[in-house]
Design an enzyme around this catalytic site. Structure first.
Site, PDB file in Angstrom:
ATOM      1  N   THR A 101      25.565  16.486  -1.961  1.00 35.77           N
ATOM      2  CA  THR A 101      25.222  15.156  -1.456  1.00 35.77           C
ATOM      3  C   THR A 101      26.492  14.334  -1.304  1.00 35.77           C
ATOM      4  O   THR A 101      27.146  14.030  -2.320  1.00 35.77           O
ATOM      5  CB  THR A 101      24.291  14.441  -2.472  1.00 35.77           C
ATOM      6  OG1 THR A 101      23.371  15.381  -3.025  1.00 35.77           O
ATOM      7  CG2 THR A 101      23.567  13.287  -1.826  1.00 35.77           C
ATOM      8  N   ASP A 147      19.843  12.690  -0.469  1.00 34.27           N
ATOM      9  CA  ASP A 147      19.162  12.489  -1.755  1.00 34.27           C
ATOM     10  C   ASP A 147      17.916  11.630  -1.483  1.00 34.27           C
ATOM     11  O   ASP A 147      18.004  10.640  -0.747  1.00 34.27           O
ATOM     12  CB  ASP A 147      20.126  11.774  -2.716  1.00 34.27           C
ATOM     13  CG  ASP A 147      19.566  11.656  -4.128  1.00 34.27           C
ATOM     14  OD1 ASP A 147      18.394  11.232  -4.280  1.00 34.27           O
ATOM     15  OD2 ASP A 147      20.299  11.958  -5.083  1.00 34.27           O
ATOM     16  N   GLU A 207       7.964  20.883  -4.829  1.00 33.87           N
ATOM     17  CA  GLU A 207       8.506  21.164  -6.173  1.00 33.87           C
ATOM     18  C   GLU A 207       7.564  20.524  -7.199  1.00 33.87           C
ATOM     19  O   GLU A 207       7.481  20.936  -8.346  1.00 33.87           O
ATOM     20  CB  GLU A 207       9.930  20.601  -6.286  1.00 33.87           C
ATOM     21  CG  GLU A 207      10.796  21.374  -7.250  1.00 33.87           C
ATOM     22  CD  GLU A 207      12.251  20.925  -7.250  1.00 33.87           C
ATOM     23  OE1 GLU A 207      12.634  20.046  -6.456  1.00 33.87           O
ATOM     24  OE2 GLU A 207      13.022  21.470  -8.068  1.00 33.87           O
ATOM     25  N   ASP A 283      20.855  25.866  -9.409  1.00 38.56           N
ATOM     26  CA  ASP A 283      21.886  25.173 -10.196  1.00 38.56           C
ATOM     27  C   ASP A 283      22.345  26.150 -11.281  1.00 38.56           C
ATOM     28  O   ASP A 283      21.838  26.110 -12.412  1.00 38.56           O
ATOM     29  CB  ASP A 283      21.281  23.922 -10.838  1.00 38.56           C
ATOM     30  CG  ASP A 283      20.786  22.930  -9.803  1.00 38.56           C
ATOM     31  OD1 ASP A 283      21.620  22.303  -9.135  1.00 38.56           O
ATOM     32  OD2 ASP A 283      19.552  22.785  -9.653  1.00 38.56           O
TER      33      ASP A 283
END
Ligand code: 6MZ
Length: 342
Positions: A101, A147, A207, A283
């Site tokens: 981002t 974002d 999600e 991640d």
């Protein structure tokens, strides 16, 4: 508890791989986070947040805010981009689509553009070092993330930046961030503009359970989707009918409790139905994983043979945001690796 077997992990490390869903600030080494926390004199109560453990989805987003407090200046951004590329290369990833981002930090003289240029510099430095030492390098491209906390103007600024940096390795736009925040209608105009500018688009979707948003995202027809954990039967059928490839991140979804267990992960039904699926890390720093580990976990959870693991890895080439010629180069690279392993 370990969800993979060491023998299979070794095979998965030797397997050439494609990573298509990796967030820069979520992929930092523990040692780098510790070093930066000391350097930036991070408040000890925040340092505690960084320590590993199970993390709910909302804890994850608090953690990202803490990581962002220690990855503030251009030099650090270049350093972490370079390290993350090196780590994926060391895990035998042959093509990495990294996403981040772009951030404005006036106290560091940082604009979205200068942030992104610092990331591109780090990516190039890592590739240059690899070429110098090995004669070849991992291929890397960048996606710029919007974002979900950003407004329409900020989203459009990111899209325009991505469009301007296409010749420098930016290939697409991602929508990510805390899935409980924001409205699809805020970012859709910017995403339409991205499409007009020839950028590829991937969206974090479902999600958490949000059927109206997921349906709108499916109707938008992005090039790829990420996660798709929380679907009802109707949305699942709609997703299947679109054929949109899905980036799936096993450890991330289990640790954040979006999915109950590895064997129950929706990777398997998608895969069994012949729907295009791509195994990714999300991640790797935050979830203490690597792409090899994600393959080894999939092997154990779904009883995949080594041939199936190869096929899953190689099929990801089709879903990269590269052009046909570049995809062909990767296919050749996989073929060469196969011959060497035999
Ligand atoms: C949604 C996520 C995410 O962009 O600062 N991010 N967004 N779901 C996830 N699942 C766990 N993991 C990471 O990297 C960190 C940012 O990536 C997004 C969040 O916006 C997070 O702040 P960058 O490099």
């Amino acid at each position: 508890m370990q969800h993979y077997c060491e023998e299979e992990l070794k095979f998965c490390q030797a397997l050439p791989k494609i990573e298509l869903h990796a967030h820069l600030n979520g992929s930092l080494r523990d040692a780098t986070i510790r070093k930066l926390a000391i350097k930036r004199q991070l408040d000890p109560s925040l340092t505690k947040l960084i320590e590993k453990g199970d993390r709910t989805l909302s804890e994850c987003f608090k953690l990202f805010d803490v990581i962002h407090q220690i990855t503030t200046d251009h030099e650090t951004i270049t350093g972490i981009a370079s390290e993350v590329v090196e780590d994926f290369a060391a895990d035998n990833v042959r093509y990495l689509e990294l996403r981040t981002t772009p951030k404005t930090r006036s106290e560091h003289g940082m604009t979205k553009r200068s942030y992104t240029e610092a990331v591109l510099k780090g990516m190039q430095e890592a590739q240059g070092r690899q070429r110098a030492s090995k004669g070849r390098s991992i291929a890397v491209r960048l996606l710029l993330s919007i974002d979900r906390r950003e407004d329409a103007a900020a989203a459009l600024e990111t899209v325009q930046l991505a469009a301007e940096l296409q010749s420098r390795g930016v290939v697409g736009i991602d929508l990510s961030g805390n899935p409980t925040l924001g409205q699809w209608s805020t970012w859709e105009p910017a995403l339409q503009e991205a499409r007009r500018q020839g950028l590829k688009i991937t969206l974090h979707a479902a999600e958490v359970y949000n059927p109206a948003e997921t349906e709108a995202m499916l109707h938008f027809r992005p090039d790829r989707l990420g996660h798709m954990c929380c679907l009802d039967e109707r949305l699942e059928a709609l997703h299947y009918s679109t054929g949109i490839p899905v980036e799936l991140c096993l450890s991330s979804n289990i640790i954040t409790e979006s999915v109950a267990s590895y064997p129950e992960h929706h990777f398997h039904p998608f895969y069994s139905a012949g729907h295009p699926v791509i195994l990714c890390t999300d991640d790797s720093g935050v979830f203490s994983t690597s792409l090899s580990k994600e393959f080894a976990i999939a092997a154990q959870a779904f009883q995949f043979s080594r041939l199936q693991l190869w096929q899953i890895s190689e099929a990801a080439i089709d879903h990269t945001f590269l052009n046909e010629e570049e995809k062909q180069d990767l296919r050749k690279e996989f073929e060469n690796a196969r011959l060497k392993l035999q």
